[in-house]
Design a protein around this motif. Structure first.
Motif, PDB file in Angstrom:
ATOM      1  N   ALA A 197      24.377  78.144  34.538  1.00  0.00           N
ATOM      2  CA  ALA A 197      24.149  78.914  33.314  1.00  0.00           C
ATOM      3  C   ALA A 197      24.164  80.411  33.614  1.00  0.00           C
ATOM      4  O   ALA A 197      24.743  81.207  32.855  1.00  0.00           O
ATOM      5  CB  ALA A 197      22.825  78.512  32.675  1.00  0.00           C
ATOM      6  N   ALA A 198      23.546  80.808  34.718  1.00  0.00           N
ATOM      7  CA  ALA A 198      23.543  82.223  35.106  1.00  0.00           C
ATOM      8  C   ALA A 198      24.959  82.707  35.390  1.00  0.00           C
ATOM      9  O   ALA A 198      25.331  83.833  35.028  1.00  0.00           O
ATOM     10  CB  ALA A 198      22.647  82.433  36.319  1.00  0.00           C
ATOM     11  N   CYS A 244      22.088  92.789  31.877  1.00  0.00           N
ATOM     12  CA  CYS A 244      22.093  91.350  31.594  1.00  0.00           C
ATOM     13  C   CYS A 244      20.774  90.715  31.999  1.00  0.00           C
ATOM     14  O   CYS A 244      20.251  89.842  31.297  1.00  0.00           O
ATOM     15  CB  CYS A 244      23.256  90.690  32.315  1.00  0.00           C
ATOM     16  SG  CYS A 244      23.499  88.955  31.867  1.00  0.00           S
ATOM     17  N   SER A 245      20.233  91.149  33.131  1.00  0.00           N
ATOM     18  CA  SER A 245      18.938  90.635  33.574  1.00  0.00           C
ATOM     19  C   SER A 245      17.855  90.933  32.551  1.00  0.00           C
ATOM     20  O   SER A 245      17.040  90.062  32.211  1.00  0.00           O
ATOM     21  CB  SER A 245      18.574  91.249  34.927  1.00  0.00           C
ATOM     22  OG  SER A 245      17.287  90.847  35.335  1.00  0.00           O
ATOM     23  N   GLU A 250      14.278  89.121  28.060  1.00  0.00           N
ATOM     24  CA  GLU A 250      13.793  89.279  26.689  1.00  0.00           C
ATOM     25  C   GLU A 250      14.015  88.025  25.860  1.00  0.00           C
ATOM     26  O   GLU A 250      13.236  87.734  24.946  1.00  0.00           O
ATOM     27  CB  GLU A 250      14.503  90.463  26.031  1.00  0.00           C
ATOM     28  CG  GLU A 250      14.105  91.819  26.598  1.00  0.00           C
ATOM     29  CD  GLU A 250      14.951  92.955  26.059  1.00  0.00           C
ATOM     30  OE1 GLU A 250      14.675  94.111  26.409  1.00  0.00           O
ATOM     31  OE2 GLU A 250      15.894  92.684  25.286  1.00  0.00           O
ATOM     32  N   GLU A 251      15.066  87.277  26.195  1.00  0.00           N
ATOM     33  CA  GLU A 251      15.366  86.040  25.466  1.00  0.00           C
ATOM     34  C   GLU A 251      14.544  84.860  25.972  1.00  0.00           C
ATOM     35  O   GLU A 251      14.652  83.754  25.439  1.00  0.00           O
ATOM     36  CB  GLU A 251      16.858  85.721  25.576  1.00  0.00           C
ATOM     37  CG  GLU A 251      17.766  86.714  24.874  1.00  0.00           C
ATOM     38  CD  GLU A 251      17.599  86.692  23.361  1.00  0.00           C
ATOM     39  OE1 GLU A 251      17.377  85.583  22.808  1.00  0.00           O
ATOM     40  OE2 GLU A 251      17.684  87.763  22.730  1.00  0.00           O
ATOM     41  N   GLY A 252      13.724  85.067  26.997  1.00  0.00           N
ATOM     42  CA  GLY A 252      12.839  84.015  27.498  1.00  0.00           C
ATOM     43  C   GLY A 252      13.392  83.207  28.654  1.00  0.00           C
ATOM     44  O   GLY A 252      12.849  82.147  28.985  1.00  0.00           O
ATOM     45  N   VAL A 255      14.029  82.928  34.850  1.00  0.00           N
ATOM     46  CA  VAL A 255      14.669  82.522  36.095  1.00  0.00           C
ATOM     47  C   VAL A 255      16.127  82.975  36.109  1.00  0.00           C
ATOM     48  O   VAL A 255      16.609  83.539  37.094  1.00  0.00           O
ATOM     49  CB  VAL A 255      14.558  81.000  36.300  1.00  0.00           C
ATOM     50  CG1 VAL A 255      15.415  80.545  37.475  1.00  0.00           C
ATOM     51  CG2 VAL A 255      13.102  80.602  36.528  1.00  0.00           C
ATOM     52  N   LEU A 256      16.850  82.757  35.004  1.00  0.00           N
ATOM     53  CA  LEU A 256      18.235  83.214  34.927  1.00  0.00           C
ATOM     54  C   LEU A 256      18.305  84.732  35.068  1.00  0.00           C
ATOM     55  O   LEU A 256      19.230  85.267  35.688  1.00  0.00           O
ATOM     56  CB  LEU A 256      18.870  82.781  33.603  1.00  0.00           C
ATOM     57  CG  LEU A 256      19.584  81.423  33.596  1.00  0.00           C
ATOM     58  CD1 LEU A 256      18.607  80.292  33.861  1.00  0.00           C
ATOM     59  CD2 LEU A 256      20.308  81.203  32.274  1.00  0.00           C
TER      60      LEU A 256
END
Length: 339
Positions: A197-198, A244-245, A250-252, A255-256
């Protein structure tokens, strides 16, 4: 969806190695690890490897009679080892509750003694079992949320990311998956779902870097330029990795957020602590646009595109660093990605 990880562990040495590898996939300051499995399934052996990688020199044994043991680690976080084997449910709950507010890495053996209400969904859950010829380890990372396919598609639409960059991200995701599979087959713990996903999102805000030279294939319109300017103002950090980090945090998806933060070639060189960070960094250096290439091919293109064919000290430093990451991940040689 965060799928369970399954490792086949042939012997005690592999079980200890799996424990060591878990120490390379820790995120956050307060971590709870639930361990379940029958007597002799390898829980203590696994934890011995885990403790060794955390810098614990004292012999780690099952705390069945002491119930709780604490150790200093090399992570500035203590390891708190609990054993619920001889406790009933009420006493198990009391012991676990007494450690809930303690910062550190909390490993709870015989976690099946706890009621379902105590089984924190944000914990790392490990189950070990024997089958006569070895052991099986199943791991579920409750501390890792994975965005849905729709979320990823929506973010790509909102940022108006170039199809060219999307294709690159998908290629890096494919390589990341293959690299993760190679390590997992060797008995190493890797959060494959989080890594993939990352990888699919690592260049989501690539346009934050656009000032002069654009990657080949970028097509700009008045609408995309306007959209990108809005995002640049939202994340005025100057580098797409940091942007992006911050967005993912901010989106919760903490870990990603940490996995993508270190994937770029920057000066000073990024500091990578986890195996997923190293895998994403390396997978990115094995993809030229949407093609799988060698590290040499990738850096030859990098020199031509950004150095006008002239190597610099930075280019040599980055190349050497990438080869060191490769050797660290795959000491016996990187897996074949071309077959």
């Amino acid at each position: 969806m965060n799928h369970p990880l399954h490792l086949r562990l042939s012997d005690a040495e592999k079980t200890r190695f799996a424990g060591e590898s878990l120490a390379d996939s820790l995120y956050g300051d307060s971590i709870t690890i639930f361990l379940t499995g029958d007597l002799g399934a390898g829980k203590t052996t696994f934890l011995q490897g885990f403790a060794k990688k955390l810098g614990i020199t004292d012999p780690l044994t099952s705390p069945t009679y002491a119930l709780e043991q604490r150790y200093a680690t090399n992570r500035d976080l203590p390891l708190i080892h609990l054993d619920l084997y001889r406790l009933n449910e009420r006493d198990s709950v009391q012991l676990v509750e007494s450690t809930e507010d303690l910062p550190g890495i909390r490993c709870i053996e015989w976690a099946n003694r706890l009621p379902d209400s105590m089984k924190d969904r944000y914990a790392i859950s490990l189950h070990l079992e024997e089958d006569g010829s070895g052991r099986h380890l199943r791991a579920q990372f409750g501390d890792t949320d994975i965005p849905t396919e729709k979320q990823i598609d929506d973010w790509r639409a909102e940022t108006m990311i170039s199809p060219h960059i999307t294709a690159h991200c998908e290629a890096v995701a494919r390589v990341s998956s293959m690299l993760a599979d190679a390590l997992i087959a060797n008995g190493q713990i890797v959060r494959k779902d989080a890594l993939v996903a990352a990888a699919r999102l690592h260049d989501l805000l690539r346009f934050v870097d656009f000032k002069g030279v654009r990657p080949v294939g970028i097509v700009e319109t008045a609408e995309t330029l306007q959209t990108w300017e809005i995002w640049k103002k939202r994340y005025p950090v100057g580098k797409h990795e940091a942007a992006c980090s911050q967005f993912l945090a901010e989106e919760g998806f903490s870990v990603l957020s940490q996995i993508v933060e270190t994937h770029g070639l920057r000066a000073p060189l990024p500091s990578m602590q986890t195996v997923e960070q190293k895998l994403l960094f390396y997978a990115d250096k094995r993809c030229l646009m949407d093609r799988i290439v060698t590290v040499n091919e990738r850096f030859d293109d990098f020199v031509m595109r950004y150095g006008n064919g002239q190597k610099s000290v930075d280019h040599d430093t980055w190349y050497t660093f990438t080869k060191e990451i490769e050797a660290d991940l795959f000491p016996n040689g990187a897996p074949d990605l071309f077959s």
